[in-house]
Design a protein around this motif. Structure first.
Motif, PDB file in Angstrom:
ATOM      1  N   ARG A 160      -2.190  -3.541   9.242  1.00 20.73           N
ATOM      2  CA  ARG A 160      -1.306  -2.585  10.023  1.00 20.73           C
ATOM      3  C   ARG A 160      -0.825  -3.513  10.969  1.00 20.73           C
ATOM      4  O   ARG A 160      -1.444  -4.228  11.901  1.00 20.73           O
ATOM      5  CB  ARG A 160      -1.846  -1.391  10.922  1.00 20.73           C
ATOM      6  N   LEU A 161       0.554  -3.755  11.116  1.00 22.18           N
ATOM      7  CA  LEU A 161       1.312  -4.496  12.122  1.00 22.18           C
ATOM      8  C   LEU A 161       1.438  -3.934  13.576  1.00 22.18           C
ATOM      9  O   LEU A 161       2.543  -3.155  13.702  1.00 22.18           O
ATOM     10  CB  LEU A 161       2.556  -5.045  11.684  1.00 22.18           C
ATOM     11  N   THR A 162       0.465  -3.834  14.494  1.00 17.97           N
ATOM     12  CA  THR A 162       0.671  -3.009  15.771  1.00 17.97           C
ATOM     13  C   THR A 162       1.823  -3.433  16.279  1.00 17.97           C
ATOM     14  O   THR A 162       2.132  -4.560  16.618  1.00 17.97           O
ATOM     15  CB  THR A 162      -0.776  -3.366  16.394  1.00 17.97           C
TER      16      THR A 162
ATOM     17  N   PHE B 165      11.111  -1.772  13.857  1.00 18.57           N
ATOM     18  CA  PHE B 165      11.869  -1.555  12.439  1.00 18.57           C
ATOM     19  C   PHE B 165      12.181  -0.048  12.032  1.00 18.57           C
ATOM     20  O   PHE B 165      12.326   0.373  11.076  1.00 18.57           O
ATOM     21  CB  PHE B 165      10.511  -1.836  11.388  1.00 18.57           C
ATOM     22  N   GLN B 166      12.282   0.668  13.240  1.00 16.96           N
ATOM     23  CA  GLN B 166      12.962   1.942  13.106  1.00 16.96           C
ATOM     24  C   GLN B 166      12.051   2.876  12.506  1.00 16.96           C
ATOM     25  O   GLN B 166      12.830   3.520  11.348  1.00 16.96           O
ATOM     26  CB  GLN B 166      14.361   2.011  12.903  1.00 16.96           C
ATOM     27  N   GLN B 167      10.742   2.892  12.308  1.00 20.36           N
ATOM     28  CA  GLN B 167       9.906   3.563  11.512  1.00 20.36           C
ATOM     29  C   GLN B 167       8.987   4.679  12.339  1.00 20.36           C
ATOM     30  O   GLN B 167       8.950   4.389  13.335  1.00 20.36           O
ATOM     31  CB  GLN B 167       8.768   2.492  10.688  1.00 20.36           C
ATOM     32  N   ASP B 168       8.557   5.573  11.549  1.00 21.34           N
ATOM     33  CA  ASP B 168       7.960   6.587  12.306  1.00 21.34           C
ATOM     34  C   ASP B 168       6.547   6.089  12.815  1.00 21.34           C
ATOM     35  O   ASP B 168       5.912   6.539  13.756  1.00 21.34           O
ATOM     36  CB  ASP B 168       7.594   7.851  11.536  1.00 21.34           C
ATOM     37  N   SER B 169       5.875   4.887  12.109  1.00 25.52           N
ATOM     38  CA  SER B 169       4.817   4.506  12.392  1.00 25.52           C
ATOM     39  C   SER B 169       4.635   3.077  12.230  1.00 25.52           C
ATOM     40  O   SER B 169       5.780   2.504  11.616  1.00 25.52           O
ATOM     41  CB  SER B 169       3.735   4.944  11.746  1.00 25.52           C
ATOM     42  N   ASP B 170       3.793   2.453  12.511  1.00 23.36           N
ATOM     43  CA  ASP B 170       3.570   0.805  12.656  1.00 23.36           C
ATOM     44  C   ASP B 170       3.769   0.469  11.106  1.00 23.36           C
ATOM     45  O   ASP B 170       3.235   1.134  10.078  1.00 23.36           O
ATOM     46  CB  ASP B 170       2.361   0.200  13.119  1.00 23.36           C
ATOM     47  N   LEU B 171       4.224  -0.550  10.679  1.00 22.97           N
ATOM     48  CA  LEU B 171       4.204  -1.068   9.346  1.00 22.97           C
ATOM     49  C   LEU B 171       2.764  -1.492   8.775  1.00 22.97           C
ATOM     50  O   LEU B 171       1.882  -1.853   9.374  1.00 22.97           O
ATOM     51  CB  LEU B 171       5.126  -2.429   9.235  1.00 22.97           C
ATOM     52  N   VAL B 172       2.789  -0.982   7.426  1.00 23.72           N
ATOM     53  CA  VAL B 172       1.526  -1.399   6.662  1.00 23.72           C
ATOM     54  C   VAL B 172       1.854  -2.505   5.918  1.00 23.72           C
ATOM     55  O   VAL B 172       2.877  -1.992   5.024  1.00 23.72           O
ATOM     56  CB  VAL B 172       0.742  -0.386   5.994  1.00 23.72           C
ATOM     57  N   TYR B 173       1.163  -3.651   6.132  1.00 31.18           N
ATOM     58  CA  TYR B 173       1.857  -4.668   5.258  1.00 31.18           C
ATOM     59  C   TYR B 173       0.468  -5.111   4.239  1.00 31.18           C
ATOM     60  O   TYR B 173      -0.619  -5.418   4.719  1.00 31.18           O
ATOM     61  CB  TYR B 173       2.063  -5.928   5.994  1.00 31.18           C
ATOM     62  N   THR B 174       1.010  -5.156   2.830  1.00 32.41           N
ATOM     63  CA  THR B 174      -0.081  -5.640   1.813  1.00 32.41           C
ATOM     64  C   THR B 174       0.113  -6.966   0.904  1.00 32.41           C
ATOM     65  O   THR B 174       1.250  -7.219   0.634  1.00 32.41           O
ATOM     66  CB  THR B 174      -0.526  -4.447   0.846  1.00 32.41           C
ATOM     67  N   ASP B 175      -0.838  -7.754   0.993  1.00 30.81           N
ATOM     68  CA  ASP B 175      -0.779  -8.982   0.319  1.00 30.81           C
ATOM     69  C   ASP B 175      -1.874  -9.169  -0.864  1.00 30.81           C
ATOM     70  O   ASP B 175      -2.906  -8.654  -0.859  1.00 30.81           O
ATOM     71  CB  ASP B 175      -1.182 -10.073   0.941  1.00 30.81           C
TER      72      ASP B 175
ATOM     73  N   PRO C  45      -2.195  -8.132  13.829  1.00 31.45           N
ATOM     74  CA  PRO C  45      -2.678  -7.649  12.598  1.00 31.45           C
ATOM     75  C   PRO C  45      -3.768  -6.875  12.611  1.00 31.45           C
ATOM     76  O   PRO C  45      -4.699  -7.398  13.259  1.00 31.45           O
ATOM     77  CB  PRO C  45      -2.651  -8.524  11.624  1.00 31.45           C
ATOM     78  N   GLU C  46      -3.857  -5.524  12.372  1.00 31.07           N
ATOM     79  CA  GLU C  46      -5.123  -5.062  12.157  1.00 31.07           C
ATOM     80  C   GLU C  46      -5.580  -4.659  10.875  1.00 31.07           C
ATOM     81  O   GLU C  46      -4.905  -3.939   9.944  1.00 31.07           O
ATOM     82  CB  GLU C  46      -4.895  -3.253  12.656  1.00 31.07           C
ATOM     83  N   LYS C  47      -6.599  -5.464  10.334  1.00 31.25           N
ATOM     84  CA  LYS C  47      -7.202  -5.309   8.950  1.00 31.25           C
ATOM     85  C   LYS C  47      -7.586  -4.125   8.748  1.00 31.25           C
ATOM     86  O   LYS C  47      -8.433  -3.375   9.358  1.00 31.25           O
ATOM     87  CB  LYS C  47      -8.178  -6.347   8.804  1.00 31.25           C
ATOM     88  N   LEU C  48      -7.052  -3.494   7.586  1.00 35.02           N
ATOM     89  CA  LEU C  48      -7.415  -2.043   6.977  1.00 35.02           C
ATOM     90  C   LEU C  48      -8.496  -2.384   5.968  1.00 35.02           C
ATOM     91  O   LEU C  48      -9.280  -1.407   5.917  1.00 35.02           O
ATOM     92  CB  LEU C  48      -6.100  -1.202   6.608  1.00 35.02           C
TER      93      LEU C  48
ATOM     94  N   ASP D 229       1.071   2.048  -1.474  1.00 34.90           N
ATOM     95  CA  ASP D 229       2.032   2.716  -0.637  1.00 34.90           C
ATOM     96  C   ASP D 229       2.302   2.010   0.821  1.00 34.90           C
ATOM     97  O   ASP D 229       2.933   2.521   1.622  1.00 34.90           O
ATOM     98  CB  ASP D 229       1.443   4.249  -0.218  1.00 34.90           C
ATOM     99  N   ALA D 230       2.142   0.647   0.806  1.00 34.43           N
ATOM    100  CA  ALA D 230       2.265   0.058   2.228  1.00 34.43           C
ATOM    101  C   ALA D 230       3.938  -0.064   2.159  1.00 34.43           C
ATOM    102  O   ALA D 230       4.823   0.175   1.126  1.00 34.43           O
ATOM    103  CB  ALA D 230       1.861  -1.403   1.970  1.00 34.43           C
ATOM    104  N   SER D 231       4.281  -0.057   3.283  1.00 36.74           N
ATOM    105  CA  SER D 231       5.876  -0.354   3.418  1.00 36.74           C
ATOM    106  C   SER D 231       6.473  -1.766   3.414  1.00 36.74           C
ATOM    107  O   SER D 231       7.590  -1.604   3.295  1.00 36.74           O
ATOM    108  CB  SER D 231       6.167   0.162   5.115  1.00 36.74           C
ATOM    109  N   SER D 232       5.520  -2.878   3.507  1.00 36.10           N
ATOM    110  CA  SER D 232       6.007  -4.121   3.039  1.00 36.10           C
ATOM    111  C   SER D 232       4.773  -4.682   2.148  1.00 36.10           C
ATOM    112  O   SER D 232       3.629  -4.410   2.393  1.00 36.10           O
ATOM    113  CB  SER D 232       6.241  -4.778   4.440  1.00 36.10           C
ATOM    114  N   TYR D 233       5.373  -5.785   1.436  1.00 38.96           N
ATOM    115  CA  TYR D 233       4.304  -6.270   0.513  1.00 38.96           C
ATOM    116  C   TYR D 233       4.734  -7.771   0.094  1.00 38.96           C
ATOM    117  O   TYR D 233       5.768  -8.039   0.325  1.00 38.96           O
ATOM    118  CB  TYR D 233       3.974  -5.621  -0.673  1.00 38.96           C
TER     119      TYR D 233
END
Length: 278
Positions: free
Chosen positions: A48-50, A56-66, A119-122, A129-133
């Motif tokens: 999670r990108l705190t 990014f005009q999102q309702d919540s912080d981005l969740v980024y997955t690699d 970055p907060e590691k999840l 269902d991540a918003s970015s990848y």
């Protein structure tokens, strides 16, 4: 951040059918093991990108997955696979001089800190269902008794972008002299390399009804090419490199004999064009 298209790994059984021929090609050059072995090298992480939601005009912080998944050669019938493995790791992860497992971990760590957010590691898993990848995959694209063609394919998307980005890059590896990486300057003379862009542009123009209008003035970025299962030399340009994004990857193929006048003696011999090269 460099993105590549997420590709499909070919079946291991199809690769194994040619193992005996490959062994015969390499065994004469070395006393190493005659085994024909691949290993799957994988890694993934989700963060999670705190503090990113507002930017990014999102309702919540981005969740980024690699995620990275590479089918890595460990042994190819006695050939030395060190250079092949190093080339794959560099093209896939942009990391040099590091063992493959450590390189995957380093890539994941680098991706997590590539943006200006904490970055907060999840998890250590890929999240669909991540918003970015970013996805990186490596697989064998072509295998004959003479060579192995390896494809590094990846895809990336950042939330809010109009579209993702993708690309495919290749490593061509010949089973001669104990194992040889085939580069453009291995196959073509310095003079030939200077003349090739004009020849490629001419070929692209003849294909315009299929690939659209292109603007080719140079060789592909990073000298990207591959040898197809039909034996063609294919120059591969990534989206935006010589055409619009909508046109996708632009592949310009040639039968080897069409380029013989540009080739080195090694290439003329490798493609069996000795009569034409004289």
């Amino acid at each position: 951040m460099k993105h590549r298209n997420f590709g499909k790994m070919i079946a291991g059984a199809a690769v194994a059918l040619l193992a005996a021929s490959v062994v015969a090609s390499c065994a004469e050059k070395t006393e190493e093991s005659h085994d024909y072995v691949f290993e799957e090298l994988t890694g993934a992480a989700t963060y999670r990108l705190t503090g990113s939601a507002k930017d990014f005009q999102q309702d919540s912080d981005l969740v980024y997955t690699d995620t990275v998944s590479l089918m890595m050669p460990k042994a190819l019938g006695g050939c030395d696979v060190t250079a092949l493995r190093d080339s794959i790791i560099y093209k896939a992860l942009q990391i040099k001089n590091m063992p493959a497992p450590e390189a995957v971990k380093a890539w994941l760590d680098t991706m997590s800190t590539a943006m200006e957010y904490k970055p907060e590691k999840l998890s250590d898993h890929y999240t669909k269902d991540a918003s970015s990848y970013d996805l990186v995959t490596g697989y064998v694209a072509n295998l004959t008794p003479q060579l192995l063609v390896y494809c590094i394919s990846s895809e990336g998307y950042m939330a809010g972008a109009a579209h993702g980005m993708y690309a495919r890059e290749y490593v061509n590896y010949a089973f001669d002299n104990g194992g040889t990486i085939l580069t453009l300057d291995k196959l073509f003379t310095p003079e030939g390399l200077k003349e090739l862009p004009a020849r490629i542009s001419e070929q692209a123009e003849s294909m315009a009804d299929k690939i659209g209008t292109t603007t080719i003035t140079d060789l592909p970025c990073d000298n990207n090419f591959y040898i197809s299962s039909e034996g063609e030399i294919v120059f591969s340009y990534q989206p935006y490199e010589v055409a619009s994004y909508a046109q996708g990857i632009i592949d310009i193929p040639f039968y080897p004999y069409e380029l013989v006048s540009y080739m080195t003696p090694y290439a003329i011999n490798f493609f069996g064009l000795t009569d034409l090269g004289e």
